[in-house]
Design a protein around this motif. Structure first.
Motif, short mmCIF file in Angstrom:
data_model
loop_
_atom_site.label_atom_id
_atom_site.label_comp_id
_atom_site.label_asym_id
_atom_site.label_seq_id
_atom_site.Cartn_x
_atom_site.Cartn_y
_atom_site.Cartn_z
N LEU A 85 -11.61 -12.45 5.98
CA LEU A 85 -11.78 -11.19 6.72
C LEU A 85 -10.77 -11.12 7.86
O LEU A 85 -10.08 -10.11 8.04
N ARG A 86 -10.67 -12.19 8.64
CA ARG A 86 -9.74 -12.23 9.77
C ARG A 86 -8.29 -12.04 9.27
O ARG A 86 -7.53 -11.27 9.83
N GLU A 87 -7.93 -12.76 8.23
CA GLU A 87 -6.57 -12.65 7.69
C GLU A 87 -6.28 -11.23 7.22
O GLU A 87 -5.17 -10.71 7.42
N VAL A 90 -11.57 -0.60 -5.96
CA VAL A 90 -12.00 -0.46 -4.57
C VAL A 90 -11.20 -1.46 -3.75
O VAL A 90 -11.22 -2.66 -4.03
N SER A 91 -10.47 -0.94 -2.77
CA SER A 91 -9.67 -1.82 -1.92
C SER A 91 -9.99 -1.50 -0.47
O SER A 91 -10.66 -0.52 -0.17
N GLY A 92 -9.50 -2.34 0.41
CA GLY A 92 -9.77 -2.14 1.83
C GLY A 92 -8.99 -3.09 2.69
O GLY A 92 -7.91 -3.54 2.32
N ILE A 93 -9.55 -3.42 3.82
CA ILE A 93 -8.90 -4.19 4.86
C ILE A 93 -8.25 -5.48 4.37
O ILE A 93 -7.17 -5.80 4.81
N PRO A 94 -8.82 -6.23 3.47
CA PRO A 94 -8.13 -7.47 3.11
C PRO A 94 -6.77 -7.23 2.47
O PRO A 94 -6.01 -8.16 2.28
N GLY A 95 -6.46 -5.97 2.13
CA GLY A 95 -5.18 -5.68 1.52
C GLY A 95 -5.13 -6.06 0.06
O GLY A 95 -4.08 -6.25 -0.52
N GLU A 96 -6.27 -6.17 -0.53
CA GLU A 96 -6.36 -6.56 -1.94
C GLU A 96 -7.46 -5.73 -2.59
O GLU A 96 -8.27 -5.11 -1.92
N THR A 97 -7.46 -5.71 -3.90
CA THR A 97 -8.52 -5.02 -4.62
C THR A 97 -9.78 -5.87 -4.55
O THR A 97 -9.77 -7.04 -4.92
N LEU A 98 -10.84 -5.28 -4.03
CA LEU A 98 -12.11 -5.99 -3.90
C LEU A 98 -12.93 -5.91 -5.19
O LEU A 98 -13.61 -6.85 -5.56
N VAL A 99 -12.88 -4.74 -5.82
CA VAL A 99 -13.68 -4.50 -7.02
C VAL A 99 -12.85 -3.69 -7.99
O VAL A 99 -12.13 -2.78 -7.59
#
Length: 180
Positions: A26-28, A159-168
Motif C-alpha cells: 500500500l505504501r509503495e 479494477v485498478s487503483g493506487i498501487p498502480g496495478e490491476t487489482l481485479v
C-alpha cells in the motif's frame, strides 16, 4: 455490458482487503503515485512555482517601466498599448501555469493525506474487515484508493487503483481471473 454487482463488489472487496492487509504494498503504491504526480512534466514543482511567481513580478515591473517611458514622452501611447497587450497575454499564460502547478501540488498533498490516513487506520487490517463497514465507508476507502473500473476487449473488467496495478480482472461470467 452488464455485470452482476455482487460478483464485482465481492471481487473488489477481496482485492482491497488483500491490499490493505499488506501495508508495504500500500505504501509503495501511494509513494509511486505521489512521485508520478509530483514530477509529471515538472522536475521541481515548488521551484517551478517560484519561477512563475518571479516571472509575474517581472511582468508587473515591465508594465510600470513602459508606463514611465510613456509618461516621459519616450514611448507613444500606441506603442504602450501594444506592449501592455503583450504583457497581459504573458500574464495570462503565467497565471494558467501557476494554477496548473498549484493543482498538481494539491493532488500530491491529497495523496499524502490519504496515504497517511489509510496507513494509520486501515493498513494491516485482517482480510474480511471491509464487510463490517457501511456502504458509504467502503465507498470512501475505494475513493481514497482511486479505484477505477475499466471494461476491456471481450467484455472483461479490470479494477485498478493506487498501487498502480490491476487489482481485479473479471471475465464476463463474473469470475476473478489472474490479478495479483
Amino acid at each position: 455490458r452488464n455485470y452482476r454487482a455482487d460478483a464485482l463488489e465481492g471481487a473488489v472487496r477481496l482485492a482491497v482487503s488483500e491490499l490493505l492487509a499488506d501495508p508495504e504494498r500500500l505504501r509503495e503504491g501511494f509513494e509511486a503515485s505521489i512521485r508520478r504526480e509530483r514530477y509529471r512534466g515538472l522536475e521541481d514543482p515548488d521551484g517551478r512555482k517560484r519561477a512563475w511567481l518571479d516571472r509575474l513580478s517581472e511582468i508587473d515591473r515591465m508594465r510600470g517601466g513602459y508606463q514611465a517611458l510613456t509618461a516621459r514622452g519616450l514611448m507613444s501611447y500606441e506603442e504602450l498599448g501594444g506592449r501592455l497587450e503583450e504583457l497581459e497575454a504573458a500574464r495570462g499564460s503565467v497565471l494558467r501555469e501557476l494554477e496548473a502547478t498549484s493543482q498538481r501540488l494539491e493532488v500530491v498533498e491529497a495523496l499524502e493525506r490519504d496515504r497517511d490516513a489509510l496507513l494509520g487506520t486501515l493498513a494491516g487490517s485482517r482480510p474480511g474487515f471491509l464487510e463490517a463497514l457501511q456502504l458509504d465507508e467502503r465507498r470512501q476507502v475505494y475513493q481514497t484508493l482511486r479505484l477505477a473500473v475499466v471494461v476491456g476487449h471481450g467484455g472483461t473488467l479490470a479494477v485498478s487503483g493506487i498501487p498502480g496495478e490491476t487489482l481485479v480482472r473479471l471475465s464476463r461470467q463474473g469470475r476473478r481471473r489472474g490479478a495479483p
